[in-house]
Write an enzyme that holds these catalytic residues in place. Structure first.
Site, PDB file in Angstrom:
ATOM      1  N   GLY A   1       0.814  -1.209   0.000  1.00  0.00           N
ATOM      2  CA  GLY A   1       0.000   0.000   0.000  1.00  0.00           C
ATOM      3  C   GLY A   1       0.847   1.257   0.000  1.00  0.00           C
ATOM      4  CG  ASP A   2       3.369   2.092   3.218  1.00  0.00           C
ATOM      5  OD1 ASP A   2       2.816   3.099   3.675  1.00  0.00           O
ATOM      6  OD2 ASP A   2       3.473   1.029   3.845  1.00  0.00           O
TER       7      ASP A   2
END
Length: 448
Positions: A246-247
């Site tokens: 997600g990052d």
């Protein structure tokens, strides 16, 4: 890059027996790996992809904070005091499997305040990624005003948290994952349809220009204010440690928006780069990722093949011009994929096709031929080679099986001897007679 930083620790080892105290594995610890988590991980991933990154955050004054500073040495950091214990998230892994996660200092702490130096760092940013992990930094009024002013000038992407702050007005996009979108809106976001409803609910609540809901291995759903939803699928799903994906996605989206890409194209690129990140081994892989994306890039594809081999799988390769895809191609590719665990297609470049087929070929440029091949479920990656023969590419890939259509013989394939050098084998599969690019081209010419 603005946000809350954590210390992530992976305690790794082998598990070959159960504990006599209960039905749980005994992990013989072999190593402990530390890295920055939260906004620190997002900053590190952006830096490893070739971007100049400044991390604006707060840090705790404790032993864990000291260890966190040690792993942040490769990133420029502008930090103020957090006033709280440094949060630590520790994972216990048996091989590649997470057995348990233990959190320390991750509860609510004192809300930190930004410093003038932190706010000044935002003024020179070409784009800003806000990575809110619910620790309170993004609630600071002075920092929020600085972010609001910056959002009027450059793209600001806000990666939210259910316990975090509401984005400031003017942000280019918010990027919750499916679980976060559901928690924030009370609307399930499990697939394209439900994610569209969740994204619309976020835009009714938050002053953002777009909402992009990530759907794990499925891809992402992007919705611009007043626009139609766009679904960006993962073209090649890779099994692996999804920690940090997600990052990686949010950072990629921010970088592409900063480069002037429209939201749809930026979302597609971010999905591909997050998938490549997982395929390359995720947070446990060496820092070798480049700004390229897709499983066809050198680093990510090589890592994928290494993973397949480490798990005892079979690597299959085939090759050709694939100028006009037809039923014969489809049958050969599907049969080849059933012979192993991953199929790589070696594709002649445009220049190579011209040398082999004549100045009127190819009909379809190499970028489109690769896109068509990788859209097939049976193809895991397509790699373009410039020479007349794929031998150099095969030496790099070292497939276990080299597959061609049944109209070839082993003697007519110069790659046969090469593949045998590393223990590989050349195999033919049935083909459909009468199907060829030449016949398709002739039929098209006859039809005018």
């Amino acid at each position: 890059m603005v946000g809350d930083v954590l210390l992530d620790e992976d305690v790794r080892g082998g598990a070959r027996r159960l504990s006599p105290d209960g039905p749980v594995p005994v992990v013989d610890v072999e190593e402990t790996r530390r890295r920055a988590g939260g906004a620190g991980l997002a900053a590190g991933l952006l830096a490893s992809a070739g971007h100049e990154v400044v991390l604006v955050t707060v840090l705790g004054d404790d032993d864990a904070g000291t260890r966190l500073r040690d792993v942040l040495t490769g990133t420029e950091v502008v930090a103020g005091p957090s006033g709280s214990l440094t949060p630590v998230k520790r994972r216990l892994l048996a091989g590649a499997h997470v057995v348990a996660r233990m959190d320390e200092g991750c509860g609510a702490g004192a809300r930190p305040e930004s410093t003038a130096e932190m706010r000044a760092a935002l003024e020179r940013a070409d784009a800003v990624l806000v990575s809110d992990y619910g620790r309170g930094l993004c609630e600071d009024p002075a920092l929020r005003e600085a972010l609001r002013l910056r959002a009027a000038a450059v793209p600001v992407v806000w990666d939210p948290h259910p316990r975090g702050a509401q984005p400031v007005s003017g942000v280019a996009a918010v990027t919750p994952n499916a679980a976060e979108a559901a928690a924030l809106t009370g609307t399930p976001a499990d697939d394209c349809r439900t994610a569209t409803r969740a994204a619309a609910a976020l835009l009714r609540t938050w002053p953002a220009e777009a909402a992009v809901v990530t759907l794990g291995g499925e891809g992402a759903l992007a919705l611009e204010r007043g626009g139609l939803p766009l679904f960006a699928p993962v073209h090649r799903t890779a099994a692996g440690d999804a920690c940090g994906a997600g990052d990686r996605f949010a950072g990629s989206l921010c970088a592409h928006l900063a480069a002037g890409a429209p939201l749809g194209r930026a979302t597609e690129a971010a999905v591909a780069e997050a998938a490549a990140f997982i395929a390359a081994g995720g947070v446990g892989a060496p820092a070798q990722e480049t700004a390229e994306h897709g499983l066809g890039t050198s680093n990510s594809l090589d890592a994928r093949l290494e993973t397949v081999r480490a798990q005892g799988g079979t690597v299959v390769a085939t090759g050709g011009c694939f100028d006009l895809l037809h039923a014969g191609h489809a049958r050969t590719l599907a049969a080849a994929r059933r012979l192993g665990d991953v199929l790589v297609v070696c594709v002649n470049s445009d220049a190579s096709v011209r040398r082999l087929k004549g100045p009127g070929r190819p009909f379809v440029p190499q970028e489109d031929r690769v896109a068509l091949l990788e859209a097939l479920a049976c193809v895991d990656a397509a790699v373009v080679f410039e020479e007349d023969s794929p031998e150099r590419t095969l030496e790099r890939l070292r497939p276990d099986l080299w597959v061609k259509g049944g109209d070839y013989t082993a003697d007519s394939l110069p790659e046969t001897e090469l593949v045998s050098r590393w223990g590989g084998q050349t195999v033919t599969v049935p083909f459909l007679p009468g199907r060829s690019t030449t016949s398709l081209a002739a039929a098209r010419q006859a039809a005018g």
